[in-house]
Design a protein around this motif. Structure first.
Motif, mmCIF file in Angstrom:
data_model
loop_
_atom_site.group_PDB
_atom_site.id
_atom_site.type_symbol
_atom_site.label_atom_id
_atom_site.label_comp_id
_atom_site.label_asym_id
_atom_site.label_seq_id
_atom_site.Cartn_x
_atom_site.Cartn_y
_atom_site.Cartn_z
ATOM 1 N N THR A 73 0.834 -1.196 0.000
ATOM 2 C CA THR A 73 0.000 0.000 0.000
ATOM 3 C C THR A 73 0.875 1.255 0.000
ATOM 4 O O THR A 73 1.771 1.386 0.848
ATOM 5 N N LEU A 74 0.616 2.157 -0.935
ATOM 6 C CA LEU A 74 1.386 3.405 -0.972
ATOM 7 C C LEU A 74 0.953 4.310 0.172
ATOM 8 O O LEU A 74 -0.245 4.383 0.510
ATOM 9 N N PRO A 75 1.904 5.028 0.803
ATOM 10 C CA PRO A 75 1.518 5.992 1.841
ATOM 11 C C PRO A 75 0.778 7.161 1.227
ATOM 12 O O PRO A 75 0.766 7.359 0.009
ATOM 13 N N THR A 76 0.192 7.964 2.069
ATOM 14 C CA THR A 76 -0.560 9.120 1.602
ATOM 15 C C THR A 76 0.359 10.059 0.820
ATOM 16 O O THR A 76 1.440 10.419 1.296
ATOM 17 N N GLN A 77 -0.062 10.436 -0.383
ATOM 18 C CA GLN A 77 0.745 11.322 -1.221
ATOM 19 C C GLN A 77 0.271 12.767 -1.069
ATOM 20 O O GLN A 77 -0.925 13.053 -1.167
ATOM 21 N N VAL A 78 1.225 13.690 -0.814
ATOM 22 C CA VAL A 78 0.884 15.102 -0.623
ATOM 23 C C VAL A 78 1.639 15.922 -1.661
ATOM 24 O O VAL A 78 2.864 15.816 -1.780
ATOM 25 N N ALA A 79 0.921 16.724 -2.418
ATOM 26 C CA ALA A 79 1.551 17.526 -3.472
ATOM 27 C C ALA A 79 2.311 18.715 -2.910
ATOM 28 O O ALA A 79 3.344 19.128 -3.443
ATOM 29 N N GLU A 80 1.843 19.283 -1.822
ATOM 30 C CA GLU A 80 2.495 20.463 -1.257
ATOM 31 C C GLU A 80 2.091 20.616 0.207
ATOM 32 O O GLU A 80 1.066 20.073 0.643
ATOM 33 N N HIS A 81 2.930 21.332 0.931
ATOM 34 C CA HIS A 81 2.611 21.666 2.321
ATOM 35 C C HIS A 81 3.255 23.037 2.567
ATOM 36 O O HIS A 81 4.425 23.134 2.954
ATOM 37 N N ILE A 82 2.499 24.068 2.294
ATOM 38 C CA ILE A 82 3.034 25.429 2.284
ATOM 39 C C ILE A 82 3.706 25.822 3.610
ATOM 40 O O ILE A 82 4.834 26.361 3.593
ATOM 41 N N PRO A 83 3.103 25.584 4.765
ATOM 42 C CA PRO A 83 3.779 25.993 6.015
ATOM 43 C C PRO A 83 5.161 25.357 6.185
ATOM 44 O O PRO A 83 6.124 26.036 6.564
ATOM 45 N N ILE A 84 5.273 24.055 5.882
ATOM 46 C CA ILE A 84 6.577 23.403 6.010
ATOM 47 C C ILE A 84 7.572 23.971 4.997
ATOM 48 O O ILE A 84 8.758 24.201 5.310
ATOM 49 N N GLU A 85 7.109 24.214 3.772
ATOM 50 C CA GLU A 85 8.006 24.775 2.753
ATOM 51 C C GLU A 85 8.507 26.154 3.158
ATOM 52 O O GLU A 85 9.662 26.516 2.900
ATOM 53 N N ILE A 86 7.634 26.945 3.777
ATOM 54 C CA ILE A 86 8.068 28.272 4.246
ATOM 55 C C ILE A 86 9.116 28.129 5.349
ATOM 56 O O ILE A 86 10.143 28.817 5.351
ATOM 57 N N VAL A 87 8.879 27.182 6.267
ATOM 58 C CA VAL A 87 9.825 26.995 7.378
ATOM 59 C C VAL A 87 11.191 26.567 6.872
ATOM 60 O O VAL A 87 12.213 27.148 7.245
ATOM 61 N N TYR A 88 11.235 25.533 5.982
ATOM 62 C CA TYR A 88 12.553 25.055 5.560
ATOM 63 C C TYR A 88 13.208 25.970 4.517
ATOM 64 O O TYR A 88 14.312 25.709 4.071
ATOM 65 N N THR A 89 12.522 27.015 4.113
ATOM 66 C CA THR A 89 13.166 28.037 3.272
ATOM 67 C C THR A 89 13.672 29.200 4.124
ATOM 68 O O THR A 89 14.802 29.666 3.950
ATOM 69 N N VAL A 90 12.825 29.640 5.058
ATOM 70 C CA VAL A 90 13.163 30.834 5.844
ATOM 71 C C VAL A 90 14.229 30.531 6.896
ATOM 72 O O VAL A 90 15.172 31.322 7.073
ATOM 73 N N VAL A 91 14.099 29.393 7.582
ATOM 74 C CA VAL A 91 15.046 29.091 8.663
ATOM 75 C C VAL A 91 16.490 29.022 8.167
ATOM 76 O O VAL A 91 17.382 29.652 8.769
ATOM 77 N N PRO A 92 16.804 28.291 7.074
ATOM 78 C CA PRO A 92 18.202 28.299 6.594
ATOM 79 C C PRO A 92 18.688 29.691 6.212
ATOM 80 O O PRO A 92 19.853 30.039 6.444
ATOM 81 N N ILE A 93 17.795 30.504 5.624
ATOM 82 C CA ILE A 93 18.202 31.859 5.249
ATOM 83 C C ILE A 93 18.575 32.661 6.496
ATOM 84 O O ILE A 93 19.589 33.378 6.518
ATOM 85 N N LEU A 94 17.769 32.512 7.553
ATOM 86 C CA LEU A 94 18.067 33.239 8.795
ATOM 87 C C LEU A 94 19.378 32.755 9.405
ATOM 88 O O LEU A 94 20.171 33.559 9.910
ATOM 89 N N ILE A 95 19.614 31.439 9.366
ATOM 90 C CA ILE A 95 20.871 30.908 9.925
ATOM 91 C C ILE A 95 22.077 31.438 9.154
ATOM 92 O O ILE A 95 23.058 31.900 9.746
#
Length: 257
Positions: A73-95
């Motif tokens: 059985t394939l796990p649930t497929q998600v096309a996007e997750h905007i909050p997570i994408e914002i976090v993993y983009t903004v946090v590295p930039i801040l670091i």
């Protein structure tokens, strides 16, 4: 009961992970004001790097364990997750921005030059030794390349010394590990650093740039003494023959007060 990732790894696994994370993090205790500034930058940077690395490894391991294949059985497929994408983009930039700011501030502090240094020394590297010329004190210390210990650079504690780095043959590099900085000597290039020792002792220096077959012989020692001892050393050697005796270098990484 579902076991946590640390429980799944076990104690030996945690030891391996922590050992790999901490390997190479050590550095000598600095003996100059400039070196202390470098350590002030290094320690929080390394802690942040370990924290980020541990977080990424934890996520990777959690993903492997949590979503390992159990059936077809394939796990649930998600096309996007905007909050997570914002976090993993903004946090590295801040670091990265934070590291850039503190790195630039530390570099400026380490590179800062005294308007009127207490001592000025021309440091000349040549195949296969070093020569130290104290401009105002009229003292010349020169290695003859015959040994492996090299000449001795004497500096007063608590005073700023300007080191003019000179080479007329090939590129060399002035490096004393306890200074936590090194600088190249390049033919035709004016290079200089200021050092303000904070502790007396004897430390080993070396050329950190491969400069030829006998590069390994380009050692020297730095002896940091009190102001009174420095004045006595200058009085003993000023205006005389070059101080050519090669000092007995201390053991690797050992300072002696």
């Amino acid at each position: 009961m579902r076991r946590t990732i640390p429980a799944r790894l076990g104690r030996p696994g945690l030891v391996v992970v922590l050992g790999a994370g901490l390997a190479g993090c050590g550095m000598p205790d600095p003996v100059t004001e400039q070196g202390e500034s470098v350590r002030t930058l290094w320690n929080p940077t390394i802690v942040a790097a370990i924290a980020v690395g541990a977080f990424v490894w934890a996520l990777a391991l959690w993903s492997v364990v949590r979503y390992r294949k159990r059936n077809e059985t394939l796990p649930t497929q998600v096309a996007e997750h905007i909050p997570i994408e914002i976090v993993y983009t903004v946090v590295p930039i801040l670091i990265v921005a934070g590291l850039f700011v503190v790195g630039a501030a530390t570099t400026t502090k380490v590179e800062e030059k005294a308007e009127d240094p207490d001592v000025v020394v021309d440091v000349e590297g040549f195949q296969w030794s070093w020569q130290f010329t104290y401009i105002e004190e009229d003292v010349l210390v020169s290695g003859d390349g015959s040994g492996t210990d090299g000449p001795e650079l004497v500096l007063p504690v608590g005073q700023t010394t300007r080191l003019n780095l000179i080479s007329d043959d090939v590129a060399h590099s002035f490096w004393v590990p306890e200074f936590l900085t090194k600088r190249d000597l390049i033919p035709g290039i004016d290079n200089e650093i200021d050092v303000t020792p904070t502790e007396t002792g004897t430390y080993r220096g070396r050329c950190a740039e491969y400069c030829g077959l006998d590069h390994w012989r380009m050692y020297f020692s730095v002896r940091i003494v009190t102001a009174e001892e420095f004045e006595a050393w200058v009085a003993e050697n000023a205006g005389g023959d070059p101080v050519s005796a090669e000092a007995d270098a201390p053991e690797e990484g050992e300072g002696s007060g």
